[in-house]
Design a protein around this motif. Structure first.
Motif, mmCIF file in Angstrom:
data_model
loop_
_atom_site.group_PDB
_atom_site.id
_atom_site.type_symbol
_atom_site.label_atom_id
_atom_site.label_comp_id
_atom_site.label_asym_id
_atom_site.label_seq_id
_atom_site.Cartn_x
_atom_site.Cartn_y
_atom_site.Cartn_z
ATOM 1 N N THR A 69 -12.997 38.246 10.835
ATOM 2 C CA THR A 69 -12.298 39.526 10.872
ATOM 3 C C THR A 69 -13.212 40.572 10.248
ATOM 4 N N LYS A 70 -13.685 41.502 11.049
ATOM 5 C CA LYS A 70 -14.742 42.415 10.611
ATOM 6 C C LYS A 70 -14.255 43.448 9.605
ATOM 7 N N ALA A 72 -11.386 40.631 4.695
ATOM 8 C CA ALA A 72 -12.233 40.824 5.868
ATOM 9 C C ALA A 72 -13.704 40.787 5.482
ATOM 10 N N ASP A 83 -8.487 46.676 9.509
ATOM 11 C CA ASP A 83 -7.607 47.104 10.597
ATOM 12 C C ASP A 83 -7.281 45.968 11.553
ATOM 13 N N ASP A 84 -8.089 44.911 11.534
ATOM 14 C CA ASP A 84 -7.863 43.783 12.433
ATOM 15 C C ASP A 84 -7.027 42.670 11.802
#
Length: 364
Positions: A286-287, A248, A290-291
């Protein structure tokens, strides 16, 4: 090098990793649907290898499409992309590779001279897409060798390195990411022993990492996944290095299930924890971790071992294929474009800017 996959006149030939280490057999995929099955069933695995496999699957599908017009072929290409993208959700290289081929395809469609017949246009597109997929294969090997040279400097001149899952030649088109760093260090004269976590439930460490390192004459021992903490406490491990399926934008790393636990243990014992992955594994969209979508695989992989049932009927099974290691546990991320250090949100933005500048013809 170990021939993980290769393009042939008959189709794409894959080393069947489900049969290793006892059988060295190959599977021939003659359609893009076959390639999708090979990826889904983990005949080929590892984020970089999955990406190039998908690119070759797209090229194979375009080559074999019965469509006689570019418009019809374009519909086929969109369907190929959809089928291949549905195989495994976590490895971002899969989607990167599919999109690279898809974008090239539509660029080629727009560039075809109007005076050519539909058949001539399609043949030219087929040739250039196939050439791009083969180019991606070569790029992957070169990227692994380059990150190996960068990463070798970080490993101890003498000592033991722990790795989890398989991030070697078998997970790429050749040489490897994490194991590529180990290979490069050994080639540079480092005296390194490798401890390979068995990596339950699919045993990529026990079956694959041990097989390929022994194949290269690198001293390797397999340990159960629950042993590394005790060995760290005894001072037996000097560094940890793993691969990744998606990184990420903040430096959180998705890798094979069990990696997170190893990273926490390494932090507790003051052991550097390195991640080796090509830049294509970095997902700036995707920052944070968790994503990242986490693939859930079949309960059978947990309930059975070598075809023998190991759990009682009726018990629940959890089988996430990956976990996420927070950036705070990662000492450095090794890519073919250089080594990234914390704070990762800054170092990765800087590298992203450099990549974009290079793509626009601006010198680094």
């Amino acid at each position: 090098m170990i021939p993980t996959l290769e393009w042939t006149d008959q189709g794409v030939r894959f080393l069947d990793q489900t049969k290793l280490p006892l059988e060295e057999t190959y599977v021939l995929a003659t359609s893009y649907q076959d390639v999708a099955t090979v990826i889904r069933d983990m005949i080929v695995r590892g984020a970089p290898a999955i990406g190039v496999s998908a690119a070759m699957g797209m090229a194979l599908g375009i080559q074999n499409s019965p469509s006689t017009t570019v418009a019809a072929l374009s519909k086929d290409v969109d369907e190929m992309a959809k089928v291949l993208a549905a195989t495994r959700p976590t490895a971002v290289n899969l989607f990167w590779a599919i999109e690279r081929i898809r974008v090239l395809y539509y660029q080629l469609v727009d560039k075809q001279p109007a005076n050519l017949s539909e058949a001539e246009k399609i043949e030219r597109i087929r040739e250039e897409v196939r050439a791009e997929a083969l180019r991606m294969y070569d790029e992957d090997i070169e990227a692994c060798k380059t990150m190996g040279r960068f990463g070798a400097e970080l490993l101890p001149k003498e000592g033991t390195v722990l790795t989890h899952c398989n991030a070697g030649a078998l997970a790429t088109c050749g040489y490897g990411t994490a194991l590529g760093v180990i290979r490069a260090a050994v080639e540079a004269g480092h005296k390194i022993n490798v401890l390979a976590d068995e990596t339950r439930p699919y045993l990529q460490g026990a079956r694959l990492t041990a097989w390929e390192l022994l194949h290269d004459g690198i001293q390797t021992s397999v340990l159960c996944d629950n042993m590394s903490g005790a060995l760290m406490r005894k001072g037996r491990i000097q560094a940890v290095i793993v691969g990744s399926d998606r990184i990420a934008a903040n430096g959180d790393v998705a890798n094979k299930i069990g990696t997170y636990s190893v990273s926490v243990l390494a932090k507790e014992h003051g052991i550097p924890f390195y991640v080796a992955a090509p830049w294509s594994t970095v997902d700036m969209a995707t920052k944070h971790g968790d994503d990242i979508p986490i693939e859930e695989r079949s309960a059978y992989e947990v309930t059975h071992s070598n075809g023998k049932q190991m759990t009682p009927d009726g018990c629940g099974i959890e089988n996430p294929a990956f976990d996420v290691t927070p950036a705070k546990y990662v000492t450095a991320i090794i890519t073919e474009r250089g080594v990234l250090y914390p704070p990762y949100d800054e170092s990765m933005r800087a590298m992203e800017a450099a990549v974009k500048a290079e793509a626009n013809g601006v010198p680094a």
